[in-house]
Design a protein around this motif. Structure first.
Motif, PDB file in Angstrom:
ATOM      1  N   LEU A   1       0.833  -1.112   0.031  1.00 37.18           N
ATOM      2  CA  LEU A   1       0.167   0.069   0.098  1.00 37.18           C
ATOM      3  C   LEU A   1       1.018   1.292  -0.058  1.00 37.18           C
ATOM      4  O   LEU A   1       1.562   1.583   0.900  1.00 37.18           O
ATOM      5  CB  LEU A   1      -1.137   0.137   1.276  1.00 37.18           C
ATOM      6  N   LEU A   2       0.787   1.774  -1.290  1.00 39.75           N
ATOM      7  CA  LEU A   2       1.499   3.115  -1.249  1.00 39.75           C
ATOM      8  C   LEU A   2       0.906   4.274  -0.503  1.00 39.75           C
ATOM      9  O   LEU A   2      -0.084   4.372  -0.171  1.00 39.75           O
ATOM     10  CB  LEU A   2       1.713   3.613  -2.699  1.00 39.75           C
ATOM     11  N   ARG A   3       1.564   5.490  -0.269  1.00 41.06           N
ATOM     12  CA  ARG A   3       1.056   6.688   0.223  1.00 41.06           C
ATOM     13  C   ARG A   3       0.064   7.085  -0.708  1.00 41.06           C
ATOM     14  O   ARG A   3      -1.063   6.924  -0.324  1.00 41.06           O
ATOM     15  CB  ARG A   3       1.890   7.551   0.696  1.00 41.06           C
ATOM     16  N   HIS A   4       0.487   7.577  -1.539  1.00 38.88           N
ATOM     17  CA  HIS A   4      -0.255   8.258  -2.821  1.00 38.88           C
ATOM     18  C   HIS A   4       0.559   8.199  -3.848  1.00 38.88           C
ATOM     19  O   HIS A   4       1.758   8.253  -4.061  1.00 38.88           O
ATOM     20  CB  HIS A   4      -1.103   9.668  -2.409  1.00 38.88           C
ATOM     21  N   PHE A   5      -0.230   8.487  -5.186  1.00 40.05           N
ATOM     22  CA  PHE A   5       0.623   8.208  -6.313  1.00 40.05           C
ATOM     23  C   PHE A   5       1.467   9.464  -6.748  1.00 40.05           C
ATOM     24  O   PHE A   5       2.264   9.316  -7.646  1.00 40.05           O
ATOM     25  CB  PHE A   5      -0.570   8.068  -7.548  1.00 40.05           C
ATOM     26  N   GLY A   6       1.316  10.353  -5.824  1.00 44.13           N
ATOM     27  CA  GLY A   6       2.234  11.575  -6.298  1.00 44.13           C
ATOM     28  C   GLY A   6       3.406  11.766  -5.275  1.00 44.13           C
ATOM     29  O   GLY A   6       4.051  12.617  -5.256  1.00 44.13           O
ATOM     30  N   CYS A   7       3.460  10.652  -4.425  1.00 45.11           N
ATOM     31  CA  CYS A   7       4.558  10.832  -3.279  1.00 45.11           C
ATOM     32  C   CYS A   7       5.931  10.344  -4.098  1.00 45.11           C
ATOM     33  O   CYS A   7       5.956   9.311  -4.407  1.00 45.11           O
ATOM     34  CB  CYS A   7       4.051  10.000  -2.314  1.00 45.11           C
ATOM     35  N   VAL A   8       6.767  11.222  -3.683  1.00 46.66           N
ATOM     36  CA  VAL A   8       7.947  10.867  -4.381  1.00 46.66           C
ATOM     37  C   VAL A   8       8.653   9.344  -3.865  1.00 46.66           C
ATOM     38  O   VAL A   8       9.443   8.807  -4.697  1.00 46.66           O
ATOM     39  CB  VAL A   8       9.230  11.958  -4.178  1.00 46.66           C
ATOM     40  N   CYS A   9       8.633   9.258  -2.546  1.00 42.64           N
ATOM     41  CA  CYS A   9       9.056   8.061  -1.864  1.00 42.64           C
ATOM     42  C   CYS A   9       8.496   6.760  -2.667  1.00 42.64           C
ATOM     43  O   CYS A   9       8.647   5.809  -2.666  1.00 42.64           O
ATOM     44  CB  CYS A   9       8.988   8.059  -0.414  1.00 42.64           C
TER      45      CYS A   9
ATOM     46  N   LYS B   1      14.904   7.445   6.924  1.00 40.59           N
ATOM     47  CA  LYS B   1      15.563   6.046   6.094  1.00 40.59           C
ATOM     48  C   LYS B   1      15.597   6.455   4.650  1.00 40.59           C
ATOM     49  O   LYS B   1      16.378   5.563   4.049  1.00 40.59           O
ATOM     50  CB  LYS B   1      14.601   5.068   6.606  1.00 40.59           C
ATOM     51  N   VAL B   2      14.786   7.353   4.067  1.00 40.41           N
ATOM     52  CA  VAL B   2      14.866   7.518   2.714  1.00 40.41           C
ATOM     53  C   VAL B   2      16.213   7.880   2.064  1.00 40.41           C
ATOM     54  O   VAL B   2      16.660   7.615   1.020  1.00 40.41           O
ATOM     55  CB  VAL B   2      13.824   8.468   2.316  1.00 40.41           C
ATOM     56  N   PHE B   3      17.084   8.752   3.172  1.00 38.37           N
ATOM     57  CA  PHE B   3      18.268   9.194   2.622  1.00 38.37           C
ATOM     58  C   PHE B   3      19.314   7.964   2.494  1.00 38.37           C
ATOM     59  O   PHE B   3      20.168   8.348   1.786  1.00 38.37           O
ATOM     60  CB  PHE B   3      18.694  10.392   3.634  1.00 38.37           C
ATOM     61  N   SER B   4      19.247   6.881   2.938  1.00 38.10           N
ATOM     62  CA  SER B   4      20.067   5.764   2.987  1.00 38.10           C
ATOM     63  C   SER B   4      19.794   4.890   1.323  1.00 38.10           C
ATOM     64  O   SER B   4      20.539   4.241   0.881  1.00 38.10           O
ATOM     65  CB  SER B   4      19.745   4.652   3.829  1.00 38.10           C
ATOM     66  N   ARG B   5      18.756   5.595   0.803  1.00 43.46           N
ATOM     67  CA  ARG B   5      18.283   4.919  -0.611  1.00 43.46           C
ATOM     68  C   ARG B   5      18.431   6.128  -1.704  1.00 43.46           C
ATOM     69  O   ARG B   5      17.462   6.054  -2.536  1.00 43.46           O
ATOM     70  CB  ARG B   5      16.819   4.219  -0.650  1.00 43.46           C
ATOM     71  N   PHE B   6      19.053   7.240  -1.417  1.00 44.25           N
ATOM     72  CA  PHE B   6      19.134   8.365  -1.970  1.00 44.25           C
ATOM     73  C   PHE B   6      19.519   8.082  -3.626  1.00 44.25           C
ATOM     74  O   PHE B   6      18.788   8.534  -4.551  1.00 44.25           O
ATOM     75  CB  PHE B   6      20.256   9.337  -1.451  1.00 44.25           C
ATOM     76  N   GLU B   7      20.483   7.068  -4.126  1.00 44.83           N
ATOM     77  CA  GLU B   7      20.738   6.994  -5.490  1.00 44.83           C
ATOM     78  C   GLU B   7      19.411   6.248  -5.988  1.00 44.83           C
ATOM     79  O   GLU B   7      19.164   6.638  -7.134  1.00 44.83           O
ATOM     80  CB  GLU B   7      22.000   5.983  -5.592  1.00 44.83           C
ATOM     81  N   ALA B   8      18.702   5.242  -5.446  1.00 40.77           N
ATOM     82  CA  ALA B   8      17.567   4.611  -5.955  1.00 40.77           C
ATOM     83  C   ALA B   8      16.223   5.762  -6.027  1.00 40.77           C
ATOM     84  O   ALA B   8      15.586   5.576  -7.189  1.00 40.77           O
ATOM     85  CB  ALA B   8      17.174   3.589  -4.968  1.00 40.77           C
ATOM     86  N   LEU B   9      16.236   6.771  -5.166  1.00 40.51           N
ATOM     87  CA  LEU B   9      15.302   7.647  -5.370  1.00 40.51           C
ATOM     88  C   LEU B   9      15.590   8.482  -6.716  1.00 40.51           C
ATOM     89  O   LEU B   9      14.473   8.815  -7.373  1.00 40.51           O
ATOM     90  CB  LEU B   9      15.174   8.532  -3.925  1.00 40.51           C
TER      91      LEU B   9
END
Length: 256
Positions: free
Chosen positions: A103-111, A187-195
């Motif tokens: 379940l994603l947050r919403h379709f416009g969420c960058v993460c 935690k998102v910063f640990s996946r910076f390149e993937a983002l």
């Protein structure tokens, strides 16, 4: 800081991350701060027309849910990315097969674009193990199609829940604190390149028109038939369950 335009997202080194809060907004600066204690019981609160769900634990498990949760969730109506109405029950495997529901947050969420990209890359692996992998996001089917077409993501594995009915049934977190100020969001910063990679074709136009929807958090659930085997609520924005862990859960399920 992340800078969001109407067509692309350019990321530079943290400390701050910009997330869309409304389709008309260009950017919103986010920096973590200390949340209220999560370990003492708190009353249910409301933001706009939605409830804020607070748990005593920082993670959840299948044991936290009623044994009938699969039956209850099965009656929830959502939509395919093509716009057809469907019951959640139709997404589960009635032959006791394993289904992973992200379940994603919403379709416009960058993460969530990053998570959707990871799901797409992992899908062949799950398919080879006989596990069905689907994603559900907050927003209308036309918003789902934007993500599916631009990321891209397989439309037959993507569903829209514009009224957040499934999110409410599963008690997923909702509110300003969870969305913008929870330490788990770091935690998102640990996946910076993937983002960065996932957001090559990102557009803020996929954000729901309902401004309250940007305050919704997601989660990851594994079902065998209608039996819930695994449950994890995202503590904050970008706090996704590791897909390797989800795959291990699926592989350890005894064959009927």
């Amino acid at each position: 800081m992340a800078l969001i335009s109407t067509q692309t997202l350019t990321l530079k080194s943290p400390p701050t991350l910009s997330l869309p809060s409304h389709p008309s907004s260009q950017s919103l600066s986010l920096s973590p701060s200390s949340p209220h204690s999560l370990y003492a019981p708190k009353p249910t609160a409301r933001f706009g027309a939605r409830r804020l769900v607070v748990s005593r634990a920082t993670t959840s498990s299948a044991l936290d849910f009623s044994p009938s949760i699969g039956e209850v969730l099965g009656e929830v109506g959502i939509f395919t990315a093509a716009g057809d109405s469907v019951l959640f029950n139709d997404l589960l495997d009635h032959n006791e097969g394993i289904v992973v529901v992200a379940l994603l947050r919403h379709f416009g969420c960058v993460c969530c674009w990053e998570l959707a990209s990871a799901l797409k890359e992992a899908k062949a692996r799950f398919d080879s193990a006989g596990v069905k992998l689907i994603a559900v996001g907050v927003g209308t089917p036309d918003k789902a199609r934007i993500l599916a077409e631009r990321l891209p993501f397989p439309m037959d594995s993507l569903y829209a829940d514009p009224d957040r009915k499934a999110y409410d049934v599963l008690g997923l977190y909702f509110g300003l604190g969870r969305t913008f100020f929870n330490p788990a969001s770091a935690k998102v910063f640990s996946r910076f390149e993937a983002l960065q990679k996932a957001l090559t074709n990102y557009t803020i136009k996929a954000t729901p028109d309902d401004i309250n929807s940007v305050l919704q958090q997601g989660g990851m659930f594994v079902f065998k038939g209608k039996q819930l085997l695994y449950a994890r609520k995202d503590e904050g924005t970008g706090d996704h369950a590791p897909l390797d862990d989800i795959f291990d859960v699926c592989c350890k399920v005894p064959v009927s």
